[in-house]
Scaffold this active site. Sequence first.
Site: not given
Length: 341
Positions: A246, A270, A275, A307
Amino acid sequence: MYFFAFLKYTLNMKILFYAAKTFDKESFNAIIDRYPDISIDYVSHKLGPRSATMADGYDAICAFVSANVNAKTLSVLAKNNVKIVLMRCAGYNNVDIEAAKELGITVKTVPKYSPEAIAELAIGLALAANRRLCKTYNRIRDNNFDIDGLCGVNLFQKTAGIIGTGKIGAAMCRICAGFGMNVIAYDMYKNPELESFVEYVSLDELLSRSDLISLHCPLTDENYHMINMDAINKMHDGVILVNTSRGPLIDTSDLIRGIKMGKFQGVGLDVYEEEARDVYYDHSSSLLPNPSASRLMDYPNVVMTAHQGFYTKEALQTIAETTLQNAQDAMNGIQNKNNIA
Ligand code: NAI
């Protein structure tokens, strides 16, 4: 009267599916026939306090990682008689669990779909950042076969430090061991599956000894910004840092300071702070809604993905199966390990 209302609910469940992408529709529609009492309407809107009003007339909603499932959203859902929130993801830091409990809303997640999907992306990011694969790709597309500036480091016989050794962290430990790395880990609970090849150490020891640090713990109030300047200063120069967990586990400003100091051989992300308004939309013809991603992408040793750790065929299939089974179980009043409220 109450009996008939109950009967209707137990025989049919209408789900409003937020932030639906083509791949979601494909994976859910492929198996929806197995659940004749469940119907799904898909909308592209992301769940939040305003879009929650769209759930009027639905029994349940289905949402994803970037949804805002705060107390306000939940109270709007409750006012519209939505009883069930189906999160089609593992992490649930975006859900106000206490508010859901107070409002009597059942919340279910998909705690395990394919840990390897995320771990394999994590090692992919480590390799891409370390060996400058994206830069190489761009150079070669431009007929530029010069390799200056693309030098990496071996992972073999280096130390991998895994933070969080649950399902995904354990898969990452196995992958790193397969690369011939020494694997050390930090977690409050030791995973017995890993005892034969993983050495558990304190967080400080992990930060100072690791050549590759990969984050696999959930985001909680306690570990917000666990990778800050203090933690970065404990790492040795040339470390590779990967976050597929996260974004807010890492303080972006401190990470950028660390990158500028030359601390990192590579950084693979990622996930990153702020985001939520970027993923999963096409902003190629506009400015990004927040500056974090653009700032990070300025650096040649940073590789970012959208993500998408969950985005494999196997994971999508399991997410669809578990989410619809969660819906069926909720209809039947079955509480299980997938319930978080
Ligand atoms: P899990 O629940 O199996 O394992 C999490 C582990 O982290 C547990 O062993 C727990 O004790 C440990 N932990 C909790 N707080 C910690 C801390 N402060 N320091 C060190 N360890 C800590 O969870 P799983 O399935 O392995 O997933 C981990 C995380 O990966 C999820 O919470 C989610 O945030 C992220 N994720 C990312 C995806 C992506 O698409 N990039 C997809 C799925 C999950």
